[in-house]
Design a protein around this motif. Structure first.
Motif, PDB file in Angstrom:
ATOM      1  N   THR A  98     -17.266  -5.966  -5.591  1.00 45.53           N
ATOM      2  CA  THR A  98     -16.701  -6.958  -4.644  1.00 45.53           C
ATOM      3  C   THR A  98     -15.550  -7.806  -5.240  1.00 45.53           C
ATOM      4  OG1 THR A  98     -18.949  -6.844  -3.713  1.00 45.53           O
ATOM      5  CG2 THR A  98     -17.873  -8.758  -3.087  1.00 45.53           C
ATOM      6  N   VAL A  99     -15.946  -8.214  -6.570  1.00 50.61           N
ATOM      7  CA  VAL A  99     -15.180  -9.032  -7.439  1.00 50.61           C
ATOM      8  C   VAL A  99     -13.778  -8.617  -7.442  1.00 50.61           C
ATOM      9  CG1 VAL A  99     -14.738 -10.138  -9.752  1.00 50.61           C
ATOM     10  CG2 VAL A  99     -17.070  -9.870  -8.920  1.00 50.61           C
ATOM     11  N   GLN A 100     -13.398  -7.425  -7.387  1.00 56.58           N
ATOM     12  CA  GLN A 100     -12.056  -6.848  -7.686  1.00 56.58           C
ATOM     13  C   GLN A 100     -11.289  -7.120  -6.235  1.00 56.58           C
ATOM     14  OE1 GLN A 100     -13.378  -2.839  -9.034  1.00 56.58           O
ATOM     15  NE2 GLN A 100     -11.332  -2.894  -9.674  1.00 56.58           N
ATOM     16  N   ILE A 101     -12.319  -6.943  -4.938  1.00 57.35           N
ATOM     17  CA  ILE A 101     -11.513  -7.082  -3.585  1.00 57.35           C
ATOM     18  C   ILE A 101     -11.373  -8.550  -3.569  1.00 57.35           C
ATOM     19  CG2 ILE A 101     -12.242  -7.139  -1.202  1.00 57.35           C
ATOM     20  CD1 ILE A 101     -14.044  -4.742  -1.682  1.00 57.35           C
ATOM     21  N   ARG A 102     -11.885  -9.440  -4.274  1.00 56.69           N
ATOM     22  CA  ARG A 102     -11.917 -11.065  -3.830  1.00 56.69           C
ATOM     23  C   ARG A 102     -10.742 -11.718  -4.916  1.00 56.69           C
ATOM     24  NH1 ARG A 102     -18.057 -13.187  -2.992  1.00 56.69           N
ATOM     25  NH2 ARG A 102     -18.488 -12.215  -0.871  1.00 56.69           N
ATOM     26  N   HIS A 103     -10.810 -11.144  -5.894  1.00 60.52           N
ATOM     27  CA  HIS A 103      -9.951 -11.857  -6.920  1.00 60.52           C
ATOM     28  C   HIS A 103      -8.837 -10.750  -7.654  1.00 60.52           C
ATOM     29  CE1 HIS A 103     -13.042 -14.733  -6.945  1.00 60.52           C
ATOM     30  NE2 HIS A 103     -13.817 -14.111  -7.034  1.00 60.52           N
ATOM     31  N   THR A 104      -8.513  -9.919  -7.065  1.00 62.45           N
ATOM     32  CA  THR A 104      -7.393  -9.047  -7.258  1.00 62.45           C
ATOM     33  C   THR A 104      -6.662  -8.538  -6.228  1.00 62.45           C
ATOM     34  OG1 THR A 104      -8.519  -7.028  -7.267  1.00 62.45           O
ATOM     35  CG2 THR A 104      -8.400  -8.105  -9.341  1.00 62.45           C
ATOM     36  N   ASP A 105      -5.445  -8.121  -6.385  1.00 65.15           N
ATOM     37  CA  ASP A 105      -4.537  -7.480  -5.395  1.00 65.15           C
ATOM     38  C   ASP A 105      -4.820  -6.021  -5.440  1.00 65.15           C
ATOM     39  OD1 ASP A 105      -2.702  -6.655  -3.679  1.00 65.15           O
ATOM     40  OD2 ASP A 105      -0.919  -7.657  -4.458  1.00 65.15           O
ATOM     41  N   LEU A 106      -5.936  -5.600  -4.699  1.00 69.96           N
ATOM     42  CA  LEU A 106      -6.535  -4.278  -4.749  1.00 69.96           C
ATOM     43  C   LEU A 106      -5.459  -3.162  -4.174  1.00 69.96           C
ATOM     44  CD1 LEU A 106      -8.824  -2.733  -5.604  1.00 69.96           C
ATOM     45  CD2 LEU A 106      -9.805  -3.029  -3.518  1.00 69.96           C
ATOM     46  N   VAL A 107      -5.004  -3.632  -2.944  1.00 68.58           N
ATOM     47  CA  VAL A 107      -3.759  -2.955  -2.424  1.00 68.58           C
ATOM     48  C   VAL A 107      -2.657  -2.365  -3.488  1.00 68.58           C
ATOM     49  CG1 VAL A 107      -2.026  -2.347  -0.542  1.00 68.58           C
ATOM     50  CG2 VAL A 107      -4.080  -3.592  -0.198  1.00 68.58           C
ATOM     51  N   ASP A 108      -2.114  -3.476  -4.312  1.00 67.97           N
ATOM     52  CA  ASP A 108      -1.102  -3.127  -5.270  1.00 67.97           C
ATOM     53  C   ASP A 108      -1.666  -2.310  -6.337  1.00 67.97           C
ATOM     54  OD1 ASP A 108       1.544  -3.847  -6.506  1.00 67.97           O
ATOM     55  OD2 ASP A 108       0.045  -4.883  -7.984  1.00 67.97           O
ATOM     56  N   LEU A 109      -2.673  -2.595  -6.902  1.00 68.63           N
ATOM     57  CA  LEU A 109      -3.318  -1.841  -8.091  1.00 68.63           C
ATOM     58  C   LEU A 109      -3.638  -0.467  -7.310  1.00 68.63           C
ATOM     59  CD1 LEU A 109      -5.062  -2.132 -10.714  1.00 68.63           C
ATOM     60  CD2 LEU A 109      -7.173  -2.426  -9.280  1.00 68.63           C
ATOM     61  N   VAL A 110      -4.134  -0.089  -6.431  1.00 61.82           N
ATOM     62  CA  VAL A 110      -4.398   1.244  -5.922  1.00 61.82           C
ATOM     63  C   VAL A 110      -3.006   2.068  -5.720  1.00 61.82           C
ATOM     64  CG1 VAL A 110      -4.923   2.682  -4.097  1.00 61.82           C
ATOM     65  CG2 VAL A 110      -6.343   0.613  -4.868  1.00 61.82           C
ATOM     66  N   SER A 111      -1.974   1.360  -5.125  1.00 63.74           N
ATOM     67  CA  SER A 111      -0.740   1.644  -5.117  1.00 63.74           C
ATOM     68  C   SER A 111      -0.193   2.015  -6.440  1.00 63.74           C
ATOM     69  CB  SER A 111       0.158   0.735  -4.402  1.00 63.74           C
ATOM     70  OG  SER A 111      -0.389   0.483  -3.107  1.00 63.74           O
ATOM     71  N   ARG A 112      -0.346   1.503  -7.609  1.00 61.33           N
ATOM     72  CA  ARG A 112       0.295   1.687  -8.747  1.00 61.33           C
ATOM     73  C   ARG A 112      -0.546   2.897  -9.458  1.00 61.33           C
ATOM     74  NH1 ARG A 112      -0.731  -1.942 -12.110  1.00 61.33           N
ATOM     75  NH2 ARG A 112      -1.958  -3.502 -11.211  1.00 61.33           N
ATOM     76  N   ALA A 113      -1.799   2.854  -9.229  1.00 64.82           N
ATOM     77  CA  ALA A 113      -2.681   4.001  -9.797  1.00 64.82           C
ATOM     78  C   ALA A 113      -2.254   5.365  -9.270  1.00 64.82           C
ATOM     79  CB  ALA A 113      -4.144   3.800  -9.467  1.00 64.82           C
ATOM     80  N   LEU A 114      -2.052   5.345  -7.827  1.00 63.04           N
ATOM     81  CA  LEU A 114      -1.403   6.577  -7.337  1.00 63.04           C
ATOM     82  C   LEU A 114       0.036   7.056  -7.760  1.00 63.04           C
ATOM     83  CD1 LEU A 114      -2.657   6.084  -3.592  1.00 63.04           C
ATOM     84  CD2 LEU A 114      -3.826   7.506  -5.267  1.00 63.04           C
ATOM     85  N   ALA A 115       0.853   6.073  -7.699  1.00 59.43           N
ATOM     86  CA  ALA A 115       1.999   6.405  -8.177  1.00 59.43           C
ATOM     87  C   ALA A 115       2.228   6.745  -9.660  1.00 59.43           C
ATOM     88  CB  ALA A 115       3.047   5.062  -8.129  1.00 59.43           C
ATOM     89  N   VAL A 116       1.474   6.167 -10.688  1.00 56.39           N
ATOM     90  CA  VAL A 116       1.401   6.691 -11.988  1.00 56.39           C
ATOM     91  C   VAL A 116       0.676   7.987 -12.140  1.00 56.39           C
ATOM     92  CG1 VAL A 116       0.486   6.109 -14.351  1.00 56.39           C
ATOM     93  CG2 VAL A 116       1.405   4.082 -12.706  1.00 56.39           C
ATOM     94  N   SER A 117      -0.256   8.129 -11.341  1.00 53.04           N
ATOM     95  CA  SER A 117      -1.026   9.464 -11.550  1.00 53.04           C
ATOM     96  C   SER A 117      -0.220  10.841 -10.684  1.00 53.04           C
ATOM     97  CB  SER A 117      -2.535   9.479 -11.252  1.00 53.04           C
ATOM     98  OG  SER A 117      -2.791   8.956  -9.828  1.00 53.04           O
ATOM     99  N   LYS A 118       0.401  10.257  -9.438  1.00 56.99           N
ATOM    100  CA  LYS A 118       0.811  11.216  -8.593  1.00 56.99           C
ATOM    101  C   LYS A 118      -0.215  11.908  -8.117  1.00 56.99           C
ATOM    102  CE  LYS A 118       5.337  12.123 -11.220  1.00 56.99           C
ATOM    103  NZ  LYS A 118       5.217  10.904 -12.020  1.00 56.99           N
ATOM    104  N   LEU A 119      -1.393  11.327  -7.803  1.00 55.83           N
ATOM    105  CA  LEU A 119      -2.567  11.771  -7.202  1.00 55.83           C
ATOM    106  C   LEU A 119      -2.519  11.811  -5.521  1.00 55.83           C
ATOM    107  CD1 LEU A 119      -5.299  13.071  -7.263  1.00 55.83           C
ATOM    108  CD2 LEU A 119      -6.242  10.504  -7.104  1.00 55.83           C
ATOM    109  N   GLU A 120      -2.335  12.622  -4.745  1.00 55.38           N
ATOM    110  CA  GLU A 120      -2.418  12.249  -3.281  1.00 55.38           C
ATOM    111  C   GLU A 120      -3.436  11.348  -2.724  1.00 55.38           C
ATOM    112  OE1 GLU A 120      -2.921  15.112  -4.957  1.00 55.38           O
ATOM    113  OE2 GLU A 120      -1.517  16.651  -4.153  1.00 55.38           O
ATOM    114  N   ALA A 121      -2.920  10.334  -2.006  1.00 54.39           N
ATOM    115  CA  ALA A 121      -3.803   9.171  -1.710  1.00 54.39           C
ATOM    116  C   ALA A 121      -4.978   9.817  -0.906  1.00 54.39           C
ATOM    117  CB  ALA A 121      -3.085   8.329  -0.531  1.00 54.39           C
ATOM    118  N   SER A 122      -4.946  10.884   0.091  1.00 51.06           N
ATOM    119  CA  SER A 122      -6.131  11.567   0.680  1.00 51.06           C
ATOM    120  C   SER A 122      -7.010  11.999  -0.197  1.00 51.06           C
ATOM    121  CB  SER A 122      -5.653  12.606   1.651  1.00 51.06           C
ATOM    122  OG  SER A 122      -4.963  13.694   0.736  1.00 51.06           O
ATOM    123  N   ARG A 123      -6.783  12.298  -1.601  1.00 48.54           N
ATOM    124  CA  ARG A 123      -7.841  12.914  -2.473  1.00 48.54           C
ATOM    125  C   ARG A 123      -8.764  11.716  -3.130  1.00 48.54           C
ATOM    126  NH1 ARG A 123      -5.312  16.451  -6.716  1.00 48.54           N
ATOM    127  NH2 ARG A 123      -7.490  16.787  -7.220  1.00 48.54           N
TER     128      ARG A 123
END
Length: 760
Positions: free
Chosen positions: A594-619
């Motif tokens: 819950t702390v991550q949701i409230r105090h970080t830009d979670l959307v940007d964090l997830v987008s960067r993780a998917l881009a760096v790992s090249k993991l499909e978002a659906s997985r």
């Protein structure tokens, strides 16, 4: 200033006749002694002048004594100027004696004139209360004498002139000092008159004042000469008050002890003064409070006559102070004692224990509500406050002569039990837990909440702070164990608390030191047992303490804010590892705090993780606790919706353990419901849990959401869940959380046979 002049004139004019008579007498003696043909004309003129001035001055003095001048409206300034003029003329007239006669006189005549002038100069002091009058009178004679002595040119008389100068200084200083003293006396008298007038006005005002009055008693303590105001405040007739014992007004009407009553009785009996004694009094059935000040009265012979004093009605002030004292010692929300008051009570109990009083043993119970923060975060502080009020009422039912209950702050409560028996305190704690566990109805909401209790028993003298610390240590141990029950303090709990503090400090650098790893637990399809994905679970292996349970370090990480860095590391690591799996249909589930949701830009964090790992978002599947969904505001809801738009799946973790509501299942973008293991553990034997799981599975099916059961450990649970129709399963039956190497091996093996058979 006019008042000062008036006093100066009064004293001067009272003594002026002596100066006048002295001057006239001296003039007659000089005339007699120097009566010769060549001096006859001067002596007659001088005598007439002195006589005329003396007669005019005496008439003025007589008129002053009879107030005739004031009666005619002559102002003080005019009289003062007249006195100065007459004194100046008199001084000049008498100063002519040495000027006219001294140089031609013989030795005897000169001695006579010198003696005469010395006496005349001294008489100026009599009118010196008006300094100008005294100075011009004596000054004229002094100047004349000094000139006469100087004109002789003889050394002897020059020495006499020097002596005259010294004498002159004395006379002048004396006149000035006398005038100053008279002025000070007049000023003091003016102040006294003003104060006397003010005192009179104040005393008169007492009779009309709304809260103050005068009272008086005789030697026997009976009221005498009661004023109208005194009768008004007592609502009694003056005749009823007359002769009534003063102390009878303050006789208590109930058993309430009043210390000031005893002090008043002693002061009256011992004839001692007293100040501001606050006394209760009944006025026409109403309780009032008076503030009394009094002092004994004695006659000239020291015989005691009674008391006299002032009374004030301070009822409003007393009630205000009583209200402030209540607020200072009680919690406004629950009406229970507050921490400050409770600590005072514990200190008193500790004092009795240290004094060895029989039955002074006691125990302190510290209470902390479990998951109360979720109520505030989910439903708002108004609901949280009402919940605290209802909890306060339930706790009040446990209060009594041997129990004091307090609210410290937030969801923290405490209870002092005047009983050190372990069984009695354990029974009390169990009853409190059972009482507070009952559902609460607030604004059409049914809330369930548990309480954790720490018990410290005081059998030996210690400090109040120490016994509270011990109870808090036991409470903390209970909270660490999951809450919902009680613990009794033992010294080992301090070691555990210190260990936790150490872990909290070491947690900050553990990630950089490489102490964190991820383990992956398989998720399988219920019908076929085929591997469907993994949940990434964070593990901390401490170099000294070994493996630290997630329920401990996750809570510490959220408290310290370290969870933000840990969460980012875990997300990137899990995505990169999942991207390397040979089977690209497998998903990876990552827990989001819950702390991550409230105090970080979670959307940007997830987008960067998917881009760096090249993991499909659906997985990628993000598991978020029910509390985070419940606490969702507009910003949180927007964040979840943006994650959904990225193609990421959202799962509701620990479903059923919070304050479940169907509305957020319908309104928020949820893809999966994860049934908490607490509902799985007793399957299939507990029919109520079977019904709950069936309901959740059917609910998910209706809302087009996948349901997954976690904590599956036995074949019986597996068969039950398959029969219910739960689509996905997770638990030790299919494999424990494993490292990356074992996970890759399991993925390769699952291509050949179902995971359930592999685990078996």
């Amino acid at each position: 200033m006019e008042k000062v002049w008036l006093d100066q004139l009064d004293l001067s004019l009272r003594l002026a006749p002596f100066t006048i008579l002295t001057g006239v007498s001296v003039s007659i003696v000089v005339c007699f002694f120097f009566w010769e043909r060549q001096t006859m004309t001067y002596l007659v003129g001088q005598e007439l002048a002195v006589a005329g001035l003396g007669a005019f001055g005496l008439a003025g003095c007589v008129a002053w004594r009879k107030d005739r001048l004031l009666a005619r409206g002559v102002c003080v300034g005019t009289i003062r100027r007249r006195l100065i003029i007459i004194a100046a003329l008199g001084g000049i007239t008498l100063a002519s004696i040495p000027l006219m006669l001294f140089e031609a006189a013989g030795a005897e005549g000169r001695l006579l004139i010198a003696s005469t002038c010395a006496g005349l100069i001294a008489t100026g002091i009599c009118i010196g209360f008006v300094p100008a009058a005294g100075l011009v009178y004596s000054g004229g004679i002094i100047v004349g004498s000094f000139v006469a002595l100087a004109r002789t040119g003889e050394d002897f008389y020059l020495i006499v002139a020097v002596l005259l100068t010294i004498y002159t200084c004395f006379i002048v200083i004396t006149i000035v000092q006398i005038s100053r003293l008279v002025s000070l006396r007049a000023i003091v008298q003016i102040d006294l008159d003003r104060q006397r007038e003010l005192s009179g006005l104040l005393l008169n005002d007492f009779e009309q004042n709304a809260s103050d009055w005068l009272w008086e008693t005789d030697a026997a303590g009976l009221i005498r000469t009661p004023s109208n105001r005194f009768a008004e405040v007592t609502e009694l007739a003056r005749a009823e008050l007359q002769g009534l014992p003063f102390i009878k007004l303050f006789t208590p009407v109930d058993s309430e002890p009043v210390d000031s009553e005893q002090r008043l009785r002693l002061a009256l009996a011992e004839h001692r003064p007293f100040r501001r004694l606050r006394m209760p009094v009944i006025v026409d059935t109403d309780r009032r409070w008076w503030s009394l000040t009094g002092k004994p009265i004695h006659d000239a012979d020291g015989v005691f006559l009674g008391f006299r004093g002032v009374g004030s009605d301070v009822t409003l002030e007393h009630e205000y102070i009583a209200r402030l004292n209540y607020l200072a010692n009680h919690d406004v929300l629950t009406r229970l004692a507050n921490r400050r008051h409770f600590e005072e009570i514990v200190s008193e109990a500790e004092t009795r224990l240290a004094a060895g009083q029989p039955g002074a043993d006691y125990a302190v119970l510290c209470l902390d509500l479990d998951r109360f923060k979720q109520v505030n975060d989910t439903f708002g502080h108004s609901v949280g406050d009402e919940l605290l009020r209802q909890i306060g009422k339930r706790l009040t039912a446990f209060s009594g002569p041997d129990r004091t209950i307090a609210r410290f702050a937030g969801d923290e409560f405490a209870l002092l039990h005047a009983d050190s028996t372990l069984t009695a305190n354990a029974d009390l704690a169990e009853r409190i837990v059972a009482s507070l566990r009952q559902p609460y109805m607030i604004e059409d909401l049914y809330l369930n909440i548990d309480v954790s209790i720490g018990i410290a028993i005081a059998r030996m003298p210690t400090s109040a702070l120490e016994i509270l610390r011990q109870a808090d240590a036991a409470l903390y141990r209970m909270k660490s164990a999951g809450g919902g029950s009680y613990r009794v303090y033992d010294p080992s709990m301090d070691e555990h608390k210190e260990e936790r503090a150490t872990l909290m400090g070491e947690l900050r650098g553990a990630l950089e030191r490489g102490e964190f790893t991820l383990s992956y637990q398989p998720i399988v399809l219920s019908k076929t047992g085929k591997l469907h994905g993994f949940e990434a679970l964070m593990r901390w292996r401490h170099p000294v303490h070994g493996p630290v349970p997630p329920n401990e370090f996750i809570a510490l990480a959220e408290e310290t804010g370290t969870i933000i860095a840990l969460g980012e590391w875990g997300l990137f690591t899990a995505c990169c590892f999942a991207a390397s799996w040979p089977d690209r249909s497998l998903s990876v589930a990552v827990n989001i705090s819950t702390v991550q949701i409230r105090h970080t830009d979670l959307v940007d964090l997830v987008s960067r993780a998917l881009a760096v790992s090249k993991l499909e978002a659906s997985r990628l599947e993000l598991e978020i606790t029910e509390t985070a969904f419940l606490a969702a505001n507009k910003e949180t809801s927007a964040t979840l919706q943006q994650l959904r738009e990225l193609g990421v799946r959202l799962a509701l973790d620990d479903f059923g353990t919070g304050y479940s509501s169907l509305s957020y299942l319908r309104e928020l973008p949820i893809d999966k419901i994860k049934i908490d293991r607490s509902f799985i553990i007793d399957l299939p034997h507990k029919t109520s849990d079977v019904s709950i799981v069936k309901t959740i599975v059917e609910l998910g099916r209706t809302l087009k959401m996948t349901t997954i059961a976690e904590g599956v450990e036995t074949r019986a649970q597996l068969d039950c869940l398959r029969q219910i129709g739960c689509p996905e399963l997770q638990g030790y039956l299919f494999g424990p959380p494993a490292d990356e190497h074992s996970t890759l091996a399991l993925i390769k093996q699952s291509d050949q046979r179902p995971v359930s058979l592999v685990a078996g």
